[in-house]
Design an enzyme around this catalytic site. Structure first.
Site, PDB file in Angstrom:
ATOM      1  N   LEU A  33       0.812  -1.220   0.000  1.00 45.24           N
ATOM      2  CA  LEU A  33       0.000   0.000   0.000  1.00 45.24           C
ATOM      3  C   LEU A  33       0.847   1.272   0.000  1.00 45.24           C
ATOM      4  CD1 LEU A  33      -2.701  -1.148   2.588  1.00 45.24           C
ATOM      5  CD2 LEU A  33      -2.706  -1.417   0.107  1.00 45.24           C
ATOM      6  N   ASP A  35       0.292   5.922  -0.669  1.00 46.19           N
ATOM      7  CA  ASP A  35      -0.630   7.015  -0.328  1.00 46.19           C
ATOM      8  C   ASP A  35      -1.871   7.061  -1.226  1.00 46.19           C
ATOM      9  OD1 ASP A  35       0.796   7.772   1.833  1.00 46.19           O
ATOM     10  OD2 ASP A  35       1.739   9.526   0.915  1.00 46.19           O
ATOM     11  N   HIS A  37      -3.588   4.291  -2.159  1.00 54.08           N
ATOM     12  CA  HIS A  37      -4.492   3.396  -1.410  1.00 54.08           C
ATOM     13  C   HIS A  37      -5.002   4.111  -0.155  1.00 54.08           C
ATOM     14  CE1 HIS A  37      -1.721   0.328  -3.368  1.00 54.08           C
ATOM     15  NE2 HIS A  37      -2.897  -0.068  -3.812  1.00 54.08           N
ATOM     16  N   GLN A  61      -6.331 -12.508 -11.957  1.00 56.97           N
ATOM     17  CA  GLN A  61      -6.308 -11.330 -12.823  1.00 56.97           C
ATOM     18  C   GLN A  61      -4.953 -11.108 -13.493  1.00 56.97           C
ATOM     19  OE1 GLN A  61      -7.385  -8.649  -9.452  1.00 56.97           O
ATOM     20  NE2 GLN A  61      -5.963  -7.204 -10.382  1.00 56.97           N
ATOM     21  N   GLY A 147      -9.972   3.490  -7.217  1.00 56.36           N
ATOM     22  CA  GLY A 147      -9.234   4.664  -7.699  1.00 56.36           C
ATOM     23  C   GLY A 147      -9.463   4.918  -9.177  1.00 56.36           C
ATOM     24  N   ASP A 150      -7.101   3.410 -12.038  1.00 55.64           N
ATOM     25  CA  ASP A 150      -7.487   2.282 -12.897  1.00 55.64           C
ATOM     26  C   ASP A 150      -8.865   2.614 -13.473  1.00 55.64           C
ATOM     27  OD1 ASP A 150      -5.393  -0.058 -12.149  1.00 55.64           O
ATOM     28  OD2 ASP A 150      -5.831   1.176 -10.404  1.00 55.64           O
ATOM     29  N   GLN A 153     -11.002  -0.164 -14.920  1.00 63.51           N
ATOM     30  CA  GLN A 153     -11.491  -1.032 -13.842  1.00 63.51           C
ATOM     31  C   GLN A 153     -12.685  -0.386 -13.118  1.00 63.51           C
ATOM     32  OE1 GLN A 153      -9.015  -3.361 -10.909  1.00 63.51           O
ATOM     33  NE2 GLN A 153      -9.331  -1.515  -9.710  1.00 63.51           N
ATOM     34  N   SER A 185       1.942   3.941  -7.691  1.00 63.22           N
ATOM     35  CA  SER A 185       1.587   2.571  -8.063  1.00 63.22           C
ATOM     36  C   SER A 185       2.519   1.619  -7.331  1.00 63.22           C
ATOM     37  CB  SER A 185       1.766   2.382  -9.579  1.00 63.22           C
ATOM     38  OG  SER A 185       1.791   1.006  -9.902  1.00 63.22           O
ATOM     39  N   SER A 186       1.983   0.478  -6.913  1.00 64.68           N
ATOM     40  CA  SER A 186       2.843  -0.535  -6.273  1.00 64.68           C
ATOM     41  C   SER A 186       3.938  -0.973  -7.243  1.00 64.68           C
ATOM     42  CB  SER A 186       2.016  -1.747  -5.845  1.00 64.68           C
ATOM     43  OG  SER A 186       0.912  -1.330  -5.087  1.00 64.68           O
TER      44      SER A 186
HETATM   45  P1  AMP Z   1      -4.148  -2.096  -6.510  1.00 63.48           P
HETATM   46  O1  AMP Z   1      -3.629  -2.495  -5.181  1.00 63.48           O
HETATM   47  O2  AMP Z   1      -3.123  -1.567  -7.440  1.00 63.48           O
HETATM   48  O3  AMP Z   1      -5.028  -3.160  -7.124  1.00 63.48           O
HETATM   49  O4  AMP Z   1      -5.101  -0.857  -6.254  1.00 63.48           O
HETATM   50  C1  AMP Z   1      -6.147  -0.919  -5.327  1.00 63.48           C
HETATM   51  C2  AMP Z   1      -7.019   0.299  -5.475  1.00 63.48           C
HETATM   52  O5  AMP Z   1      -6.232   1.461  -5.229  1.00 63.48           O
HETATM   53  C3  AMP Z   1      -7.603   0.448  -6.888  1.00 63.48           C
HETATM   54  O6  AMP Z   1      -8.940   0.885  -6.797  1.00 63.48           O
HETATM   55  C4  AMP Z   1      -6.705   1.475  -7.504  1.00 63.48           C
HETATM   56  O7  AMP Z   1      -7.323   2.206  -8.537  1.00 63.48           O
HETATM   57  C5  AMP Z   1      -6.401   2.356  -6.315  1.00 63.48           C
HETATM   58  N1  AMP Z   1      -5.157   3.107  -6.565  1.00 63.48           N
HETATM   59  C6  AMP Z   1      -3.942   2.609  -6.942  1.00 63.48           C
HETATM   60  N2  AMP Z   1      -3.056   3.607  -7.142  1.00 63.48           N
HETATM   61  C7  AMP Z   1      -3.726   4.762  -6.907  1.00 63.48           C
HETATM   62  C8  AMP Z   1      -3.369   6.142  -6.967  1.00 63.48           C
HETATM   63  N3  AMP Z   1      -2.152   6.547  -7.321  1.00 63.48           N
HETATM   64  N4  AMP Z   1      -4.307   7.061  -6.652  1.00 63.48           N
HETATM   65  C9  AMP Z   1      -5.569   6.678  -6.303  1.00 63.48           C
HETATM   66  N5  AMP Z   1      -5.970   5.396  -6.235  1.00 63.48           N
HETATM   67  C10 AMP Z   1      -5.066   4.449  -6.538  1.00 63.48           C
END
Ligand code: AMP
Length: 279
Positions: A33, A35, A37, A61, A147, A150, A153, A185-186
């Protein structure tokens, strides 16, 4: 805050909350996670009595040649971030907890999932729709937070909730960026120092497109060309797609009007990054 690994342990807690009349927010994540998330969790905490963050690297996925095994994981760090953000539970199941070995039911979607990321990642959205449906059935949230990062998504989940009558409000949240504009992004952890610098070309190129549209440009091809040209100035960047679509149904636009999504996917070295701007 509790880390819960099984559905059996989670369900009675949520049923107890519901009996007390409390509202429940869900933030689905794949962990590691940041900022971005955290902004979703903080929003969920502000709008619900209880918040569950799911932290699960969902194998269904990922395509065969994608980064499932190397995807970064750190549940202890994630737990600290969730606790600081005010979450009540992290749901952190093993894949065996989420999927029966002889599973044969999937949630699939036509149309919205075929373009953009769906082109290069043909199994991705079926995996996303399936795992999110399962999480919705396990957590039974009132609201779920996704978010805009994506964007496809988010549109897919909204459509799935509509089409399958999930009684859940989907809340979209803005993209959180680093000070220099890179969307969090992770997967940014895969970038070395040189690639991290090169990755700035994504936001820079999107900004060029955004400014053209804001100045009144209606021609999709002109905007796409300008973004493509800008991306091509970065030697480490390899374009997967530059698309200008309707932000709700993900269909290509002939002329730019309202509800436009400009979305790009670009390899920086071996790392595939996505970013977008909605106008
Ligand atoms: P993930 O862990 O990458 O699958 O992301 C989980 C959730 O966090 C998803 O709804 C993403 O769109 C959201 N998310 C990831 N990166 C960001 C970001 N930079 N800003 C806002 N939301 C994000």
């Amino acid at each position: 805050m509790k880390i819960i690994k099984t559905i059996e342990e989670l369900r009675p807690i949520i049923k107890g909350w519901k009996r007390e009349g409390l509202t429940v927010g869900l933030v689905p994540t794949m962990g590691y996670l940041h900022d971005g998330h955290k902004s979703l969790i903080v929003k969920a905490v502000s709008e619900n009595d209880k918040v569950v963050v799911s932290d699960f690297v969902n194998p269904t996925q990922f395509g065969a040649n994608e980064d499932l095994s190397s995807y970064p994981r750190d549940i202890e760090r994630d737990a600290a971030l969730c606790e600081a953000a005010g979450a009540d539970i992290i749901f952190h199941p093993e894949p065996e907890e989420m999927y029966f070995p002889d599973k044969c039911t999937f949630v699939d979607m036509d149309k919205l999932t075929k373009g953009l990321c769906g082109k290069t990642r043909p199994v991705h959205f079926s995996g996303v729709c399936t795992v999110v449906s399962k999480l919705f059935n396990i957590v039974t949230p009132d609201r779920a937070y996704f978010g805009q990062k994506d964007a496809q998504q988010l549109a897919v989940i909204k459509r799935m909730v509509r089409d399958l009558n999930f009684d859940i409000t989907i809340v979209g949240c803005p993209i959180v960026r680093e000070a220099d504009g890179l969307a969090l992004s992770s997967r940014n952890t895969y970038l070395n120092a040189e690639e991290r610098k090169a990755a700035l070309i994504l936001n820079k190129s999107l900004t060029i497109g955004k400014e053209m549209i804001e100045a009144g440009e209606k021609d999709v091809e002109k905007v796409r060309e300008a973004i493509t040209k800008s991306l091509q100035t970065e030697p480490l960047a390899k374009i997967d797609y530059v698309e200008i679509v309707n932000s709700e149904n993900m269909e290509p636009m002939e002329q730019i009007n309202s509800s436009v999504l400009v979305a790009i996917a670009v390899y920086i070295g071996k790392t595939r990054l996505i970013d977008n701007v909605m106008l």
